[in-house]
Design a protein around this motif. Structure first.
Motif, short mmCIF file in Angstrom:
data_model
loop_
_atom_site.label_atom_id
_atom_site.label_comp_id
_atom_site.label_asym_id
_atom_site.label_seq_id
_atom_site.Cartn_x
_atom_site.Cartn_y
_atom_site.Cartn_z
N GLU A 272 0.83 -1.20 0.00
CA GLU A 272 0.00 0.00 0.00
C GLU A 272 0.86 1.25 0.00
OE1 GLU A 272 -3.92 -1.36 2.59
OE2 GLU A 272 -2.28 -0.27 3.56
N LYS A 273 0.25 2.31 -0.44
CA LYS A 273 0.90 3.62 -0.33
C LYS A 273 1.02 3.98 1.14
CE LYS A 273 2.44 7.50 -2.23
NZ LYS A 273 3.62 7.52 -3.11
N PHE A 274 2.20 4.43 1.56
CA PHE A 274 2.38 4.85 2.95
C PHE A 274 1.77 6.23 3.14
CE2 PHE A 274 5.08 7.08 6.14
CZ PHE A 274 4.69 6.34 7.26
N ILE A 275 0.83 6.28 4.07
CA ILE A 275 0.14 7.54 4.36
C ILE A 275 0.88 8.23 5.50
CG2 ILE A 275 -2.05 8.61 5.01
CD1 ILE A 275 -2.17 7.11 2.36
N THR A 276 1.22 9.48 5.30
CA THR A 276 1.92 10.21 6.35
C THR A 276 0.90 10.74 7.36
OG1 THR A 276 1.85 12.23 5.04
CG2 THR A 276 3.83 10.86 4.87
N GLY A 277 1.36 10.84 8.58
CA GLY A 277 0.48 11.30 9.64
C GLY A 277 0.79 10.55 10.92
N PHE A 278 -0.17 10.54 11.82
CA PHE A 278 0.00 9.86 13.10
C PHE A 278 -0.84 8.59 13.13
CE2 PHE A 278 0.90 14.35 14.03
CZ PHE A 278 2.17 14.22 14.59
N ASP A 279 -0.36 7.64 13.93
CA ASP A 279 -1.01 6.32 14.02
C ASP A 279 -2.05 6.35 15.14
OD1 ASP A 279 -1.71 3.68 14.27
OD2 ASP A 279 0.34 2.91 14.38
#
Length: 853
Positions: A272-279
């Protein structure tokens, strides 16, 4: 444990040079033990003044568990009755049984090392106990649900050594395994475990998910990267809890390594495309949003001086971190994921990070690998709340963890570029129960609300019966009455476990394992449990509380076993059963037995009494105060309720009383009648059940089973002690027979005086005694047992006819083959099924021969 101090019985702690100093140096935290002094340092004062080693071992055992993360504090050390000097019962509480057993042995080893002045590695024991604790105890999520159930007085039974737990009893039970409940859809769990199907369903429902595809090879990986570009995430299709997942992959070399890791868990992998942000993790229970947490992977922050390993060690010094799940946070361990991250960044554990630089040591933010959690429940935007609840409905998960990657959950993720990464079955509760920062959330509460909504019950009615004699007959009669009322009854007796009158287990089933067998059965909606001394001593009761407890009597039997060496101690033990009655339930006590009657003083429940004598002073006083009782009056079983009397049934119409000759069964019938009455059964129904309970080999095996032969009569009964022979003798004395024969036996684990009394009472009842021997002599020779019984019989009548035949089968053969005309033969059997089959065979042979044996 039963502890023999040997020569240390003569050596209190103040007589052992250096003992106090060594103990204080090894376990300084024992200072917190107040002991009988009532102040901090009280136990150390006792050691200095001089105390016995059993007392020391008790305190070591408690503190050792506390040091291993199992805080527990009850202990007692008492001299063991009936043993040689220096033998003690050392009792201490535990959190996990196996840890308790390990602790018992370790405490003895530690004490011996302190006495001998030898070095001792306490840390090894502590670590071993931690590992036992983690292997044995429920995980934090399951444990939280169980604790919430206990707070609501919902009973539970652990069904295996991991996380499968039954809440409630019988037909009202629910099950949980971790955070999957018996209400959870198996299709939903399968969907959540299949990332491909989950993603397809969410995508079709216009839920924002990362772009990606399923791959199975390096060629597929290359093709996926060409389509979606770096950075990417690789995770197994059937993975959970972050296993095999690698995030923020930015080059081909790392992608190949990540693919290998993911394929350790299955051939198919999601790219998958890595989504930036917080987990973020959002928790939905019963399709309602309940909590959210921001998760951060295990990390260290450089100080410009310390190595990465030193920084990890420093982080692990945080008192909130511990081994496994013992504390809020888990200690950070260096594993292959950590090594891969360091290698990728061209670092080693000896590298020094610049001041202020943060280094993530794990690819995922799981608490179990040292990550942290911050509660953000109160800031989640209503749009995101609705989104999570909708996702749970789409997948069909009633306990659902939704993983979101987004810059911020206070803004709808449809507006800030966030995405749903995963939907999890069996989501962990730890991050919500004990977040590193923020407000702790009792997320177990909505689980119990879902399983047991208002108005529902987790329990089934439980009637427990204890006493020395009469337990089994009373149990069977109560079970019969309950069955007649339409309940699906499970009951336990000395001859087996029965579910709806079908025997499931054969043998003496009066302990906690048998009780749990009934309470675990999902078809049972009423339990009647015979509860004997042995099971209580070995392992307790098998149930938390009961609705009704019956205590038939307390007589001298089994004395000298398990530390119970007086009849008063035996009564104390049996009082355990009425002490478990719920406050709104009833303890039904025999008012004609002094020890049973005394039990009423410490009970917190309602009390009902019964007695054969209608003028019994205790009954009169009790009913004058408005109490409930049963008596035998004017040939009727009679209930007294305040100033009113209710005639239930004439005794001659109750088959188990043998027209009133069997007084002990009149008493048993009264106890059963009261047990039924306090369960709000109608008098008419109780009466009919008493009339239809016909004693026989099928319904009451070994309890006054009568066989009428042409020239003699045989009774098979389980009477196995002096009190039982006395009760049986009252009936036999009313029998018109010129020759009464008793086949009796003694047991090797009874005291000499018990065996003599058995012989004495038998001689008062029978004209001829045949002494047989049980299969298990329990520590004595057959000749020794027979000798004591014979001695007792000869005290009554020196010339009494006494025959010794060791085999029960041969003794029965002899009695039946040599029976005088009109004789009355009583067989007190050890193995009831065998004796009944033998007598039935003789009866069948006589019937087939036209009345000639």
């Amino acid at each position: 444990m039963l502890l023999d101090l040997e020569d240390l019985e003569e050596r209190p702690t103040n007589s052992i040079p250096g003992f106090y100093e060594r103990l204080k140096a090894l376990m300084p935290s024992l200072y917190e033990h107040h002991c009988s002094e009532g102040v901090a340092g009280g136990f150390f004062m006792r050691v200095q003044e001089g105390t016995w080693m059993g007392h020391v071992i008790e305190h070591i055992a408690l503190e050792l568990q506390t040091l291993a993360g199992m805080d527990t504090g009850f202990g007692r050390t008492r001299e063991a009755g009936g043993q040689k000097p220096g033998v003690y019962h050392v009792v201490f509480s535990y959190i996990e049984a196996k840890a308790g057993q390990y602790t018992a042995r370790a405490a003895v080893r530690i004490a011996q090392a302190l006495v001998d002045g030898e070095e001792y590695d306490l840390e090894e024991d502590i670590q071993n106990l931690r590992e036992i604790r983690e292997d044995e105890r429920l995980g934090p999520s399951t444990g939280a649900i169980v604790e919430e159930a206990v707070r609501r007085k919902i009973p539970y039974i652990r069904l295996n050594n991991s996380s499968l737990v039954q809440l409630g009893y019988g037909i009202n039970q629910k099950r949980i395994r971790a955070t999957i409940a018996s209400t959870t859809s198996s299709i939903a769990v399968e969907l959540a475990c299949d990332k491909e199907d989950t993603k397809a369903l969410l995508e079709a429902a216009e839920i924002p998910v990362p772009k990606g595809r399923i791959i199975r090879s390096q060629e597929g990986l290359q093709d996926a990267i060409d389509r979606i570009g770096y950075p990417i995430v690789l995770k197994p299709v059937n993975g959970n809890h972050g296993r095999g997942a690698t995030t923020n992959i930015k080059n081909w070399e790392d992608a190949v390594i990540a693919l290998e890791k993911a394929q350790e868990h299955g051939r198919s992998v999601i790219c998958e495309k890595f989504i930036t942000g917080f987990d973020y993790r959002c928790l939905v229970i019963n399709y309602k949003f309940v909590a959210a947490a921001l998760r951060t992977p295990a990390a260290v922050v450089g100080d410009g001086k310390s190595s990465i390993q030193a920084l990890i060690d420093q982080v692990n010094l945080d008192p909130r971190r511990g081994f496994g799940h013992e504390k809020v946070l888990t200690s950070i361990k260096v594993d292959h994921y950590t090594e891969a991250i360091l290698k990728k960044k061209e670092l080693t554990l000896e590298s020094v990070l610049p001041k202020g630089e943060e280094l993530w040591l794990k690819p995922t933010a799981n608490l179990s690998t040292g990550g942290t959690a911050t509660d953000v429940t109160d800031i989640v935007h209503p749009s995101n709340v609705f989104l999570c609840e909708r996702i749970a409905r789409i997948i069909g998960l009633d306990i659902c963890g939704v993983d979101i990657m987004a810059p911020d959950l206070s803004v709808p993720i449809t507006e800030n570029g966030g995405a749903i990464l995963e939907v999890n079955a069996a989501p962990g509760f730890r991050m919500h129960l004990e977040p590193t920062n923020g407000l702790a959330r009792n997320v177990a509460e909505p689980v119990i609300d879902m399983l047991y909504p208002p108005g529902s019950s987790a329990r089934i009615p439980i009637v427990a019966i204890t006493g020395t004699n009469g337990k089994t007959t009373t149990t069977r009669l109560i079970a019969h009455i309950v069955k007649q009322m339409g309940y699906k009854v499970g009951f336990t007796t000395t001859d087996g476990v029965y579910i709806q009158n079908q025997m499931m287990v054969r043998g003496d089933c009066t302990g906690p394992v048998s009780a749990e067998f009934v309470l675990k059965d999902p078809t049972v909606n009423f339990a009647v449990l015979e509860t004997a001394r042995g099971g209580m001593l070995r392992a307790g009761l098998g149930f938390h509380t009961c609705d009704v407890a019956v205590v038939t009597n307390v007589a001298e039997d089994h004395l000298g076993l398990g530390g119970i060496d007086t009849i008063e101690k035996l009564a104390r033990l049996k009082s355990t059963v009425p002490n478990t009655v719920r406050p709104d339930g009833y303890a039904i006590l025999n008012a004609e037995d002094n020890l049973v009657y005394e039990m009423r003083k410490e009970l917190k429940c309602k009390i009902a009494l019964y007695a054969l004598d209608p003028n019994n002073k205790r009954i009169l006083e009790h009913t004058k105060k408005g109490g409930l009782a049963a008596v035998y009056e004017n040939h009727y079983i009679t209930i007294i309720k305040g100033g009113w009397k209710i005639r239930v049934e004439k005794v001659e119409n109750v088959p188990i009383t043998f027209n009133g000759l069997a007084e002990f069964n009149i008493a048993n019938a009264m106890a059963a009648t009261l047990a039924a009455y306090v369960n709000d059964f109608k008098i008419e129904d109780i009466k009919q059940a008493l009339q239809t309970f016909v004693p026989g080999a099928a319904l009451t095996p070994g309890r006054m089973n009568v066989f009428h032969f042409k020239n003699f009569t045989v009774i098979v009964d389980y009477a196995h002690n002096t009190h039982g022979i006395q009760a049986l003798g009252k009936m036999v004395n009313h029998v018109a027979s010129p020759h009464k024969v008793g086949i009796i036996a003694g047991v090797g684990d009874r005291r000499d005086e018990d065996l003599m009394n058995l012989g004495e009472e038998s001689a008062k009842v029978f004209d001829e005694i045949i002494i047989r021997q049980d299969k298990n002599t329990r520590g004595r020779t057959p000749d020794e047992i027979i000798g004591w019984i014979t001695k007792g019989a000869e005290r009554v009548q020196p010339l009494k006819k006494i025959i010794t035949i060791h085999s029960e089968k041969e003794a029965i053969d002899y009695a039946l083959q040599n029976a005088q005309k009109d004789s009355f033969i009583v067989i007190t059997s050890d193995v009831i099924p065998d004796a009944l089959e033998q007598v039935k065979a003789y009866k069948k042979a006589e019937d087939e021969a036209g009345g000639v044996l």
